[in-house]
Design a protein around this motif. Structure first.
Motif, short mmCIF file in Angstrom:
data_model
loop_
_atom_site.label_atom_id
_atom_site.label_comp_id
_atom_site.label_asym_id
_atom_site.label_seq_id
_atom_site.Cartn_x
_atom_site.Cartn_y
_atom_site.Cartn_z
N SER A 15 35.82 36.68 38.82
CA SER A 15 34.64 36.19 39.50
C SER A 15 34.12 34.91 38.86
O SER A 15 33.78 33.94 39.55
N PHE A 16 34.07 34.88 37.54
CA PHE A 16 33.59 33.68 36.84
C PHE A 16 34.53 32.49 37.02
O PHE A 16 34.08 31.35 37.16
N LEU A 17 35.84 32.74 37.03
CA LEU A 17 36.78 31.64 37.23
C LEU A 17 36.68 31.08 38.65
O LEU A 17 36.71 29.86 38.85
N LEU A 18 36.55 31.96 39.63
CA LEU A 18 36.37 31.49 41.00
C LEU A 18 35.04 30.76 41.16
O LEU A 18 34.95 29.76 41.89
N ALA A 61 28.46 36.18 46.65
CA ALA A 61 29.34 36.55 45.53
C ALA A 61 28.57 36.63 44.22
O ALA A 61 28.76 37.57 43.44
N ALA A 62 27.71 35.66 43.97
CA ALA A 62 26.93 35.67 42.74
C ALA A 62 25.98 36.86 42.70
O ALA A 62 25.81 37.50 41.65
N CYS A 63 25.39 37.19 43.84
CA CYS A 63 24.49 38.36 43.89
C CYS A 63 25.25 39.66 43.65
O CYS A 63 24.76 40.55 42.96
N CYS A 64 26.44 39.78 44.23
CA CYS A 64 27.25 40.99 44.01
C CYS A 64 27.66 41.12 42.55
O CYS A 64 27.63 42.22 41.98
N ALA A 67 24.57 42.10 40.59
CA ALA A 67 24.20 43.50 40.88
C ALA A 67 25.14 44.46 40.17
O ALA A 67 24.71 45.51 39.67
N ALA A 68 26.42 44.12 40.12
CA ALA A 68 27.39 45.00 39.46
C ALA A 68 27.06 45.18 37.99
O ALA A 68 27.22 46.27 37.44
N TRP A 69 26.59 44.14 37.36
CA TRP A 69 26.30 44.23 35.92
C TRP A 69 24.86 44.63 35.61
O TRP A 69 24.59 45.17 34.53
N LEU A 84 31.26 46.68 44.08
CA LEU A 84 30.45 45.46 44.01
C LEU A 84 31.28 44.28 43.50
O LEU A 84 31.20 43.17 44.04
N MET A 85 32.09 44.51 42.48
CA MET A 85 32.92 43.42 41.96
C MET A 85 34.01 43.04 42.95
O MET A 85 34.36 41.86 43.07
N GLY A 86 34.54 44.02 43.66
CA GLY A 86 35.52 43.70 44.70
C GLY A 86 34.90 42.86 45.80
O GLY A 86 35.51 41.90 46.29
N ALA A 87 33.68 43.21 46.19
CA ALA A 87 32.97 42.42 47.19
C ALA A 87 32.69 41.01 46.67
O ALA A 87 32.79 40.03 47.42
N ALA A 88 32.37 40.91 45.38
CA ALA A 88 32.10 39.59 44.79
C ALA A 88 33.35 38.72 44.81
O ALA A 88 33.30 37.55 45.21
N VAL A 89 34.48 39.27 44.38
CA VAL A 89 35.71 38.50 44.37
C VAL A 89 36.11 38.11 45.79
O VAL A 89 36.53 36.97 46.04
N LEU A 90 35.97 39.03 46.73
CA LEU A 90 36.27 38.71 48.13
C LEU A 90 35.36 37.60 48.65
O LEU A 90 35.82 36.68 49.34
N ALA A 91 34.08 37.65 48.32
CA ALA A 91 33.15 36.61 48.76
C ALA A 91 33.50 35.26 48.12
O ALA A 91 33.38 34.22 48.77
N TRP A 92 33.94 35.27 46.85
CA TRP A 92 34.36 34.01 46.23
C TRP A 92 35.58 33.44 46.92
O TRP A 92 35.68 32.23 47.14
N VAL A 93 36.53 34.31 47.27
CA VAL A 93 37.73 33.84 47.98
C VAL A 93 37.34 33.27 49.34
O VAL A 93 37.87 32.23 49.75
N LEU A 94 36.41 33.91 50.03
CA LEU A 94 35.93 33.37 51.30
C LEU A 94 35.23 32.03 51.11
O LEU A 94 35.41 31.11 51.92
N ALA A 95 34.43 31.92 50.06
CA ALA A 95 33.74 30.65 49.79
C ALA A 95 34.75 29.53 49.54
O ALA A 95 34.61 28.42 50.06
N GLU A 96 35.78 29.83 48.76
CA GLU A 96 36.82 28.84 48.48
C GLU A 96 37.60 28.51 49.75
O GLU A 96 37.94 27.35 50.00
N GLY A 97 37.89 29.54 50.55
CA GLY A 97 38.64 29.32 51.78
C GLY A 97 37.87 28.46 52.78
O GLY A 97 38.44 27.55 53.40
N VAL A 98 36.58 28.75 52.93
CA VAL A 98 35.75 27.93 53.81
C VAL A 98 35.70 26.49 53.32
O VAL A 98 35.82 25.54 54.11
N LEU A 99 35.58 26.31 52.02
CA LEU A 99 35.54 24.96 51.45
C LEU A 99 36.86 24.24 51.68
O LEU A 99 36.88 23.05 52.03
#
Length: 109
Positions: A15-18, A61-64, A67-69, A84-99
């Motif tokens: 999550s932090f790397l993404l 993604a940042a909120c997920c 919240a997880a921690w 929650l972390m799975g949702a966060a990583v998925l949201a980061w991938v979506l953010a990168e994909g949209v970008l």
């Protein structure tokens, strides 16, 4: 069937790397350099719009991740933490994909 336990640090690091990749692409000019170098003068404006839309997924993604921690229920239950972390990583991938897709579209008039 045996279940494999994944350390909580692995999705956190992902999550932090993404997040770092997204932040550098949006705020440090990596996106402009990748998609608008040598393009028309309207490309940065279009990429700014794409970055805003991508930012919605990044915020989720940042909120997920937070919240997880931070939520006691997720720290006490690894299933909730994992979701929650799975949702966060998925949201980061979506953010990168949209970008990325939006950046490809922004180069074209």
């Amino acid at each position: 069937m045996a279940r494999v336990r994944v350390s909580p640090i692995i999705p956190t690091i992902a999550s932090f790397l993404l997040a770092a990749l997204w932040g550098l692409s949006v705020f440090a000019g990596w996106g402009l350099e990748a998609f608008c170098a040598g393009g028309d003068e309207d490309c940065p404006r279009r990429l700014g719009t794409v970055s805003t839309v991508s930012g919605l997924f990044a915020t989720l993604a940042a909120c997920c991740t937070a919240a997880a921690w931070l939520l006691p229920v997720s720290r006490g239950d690894l299933r909730v933490f994992g979701r929650l972390m799975g949702a966060a990583v998925l949201a980061w991938v979506l953010a990168e994909g949209v970008l990325f897709v939006g950046g490809l579209l922004a180069r074209r008039p």
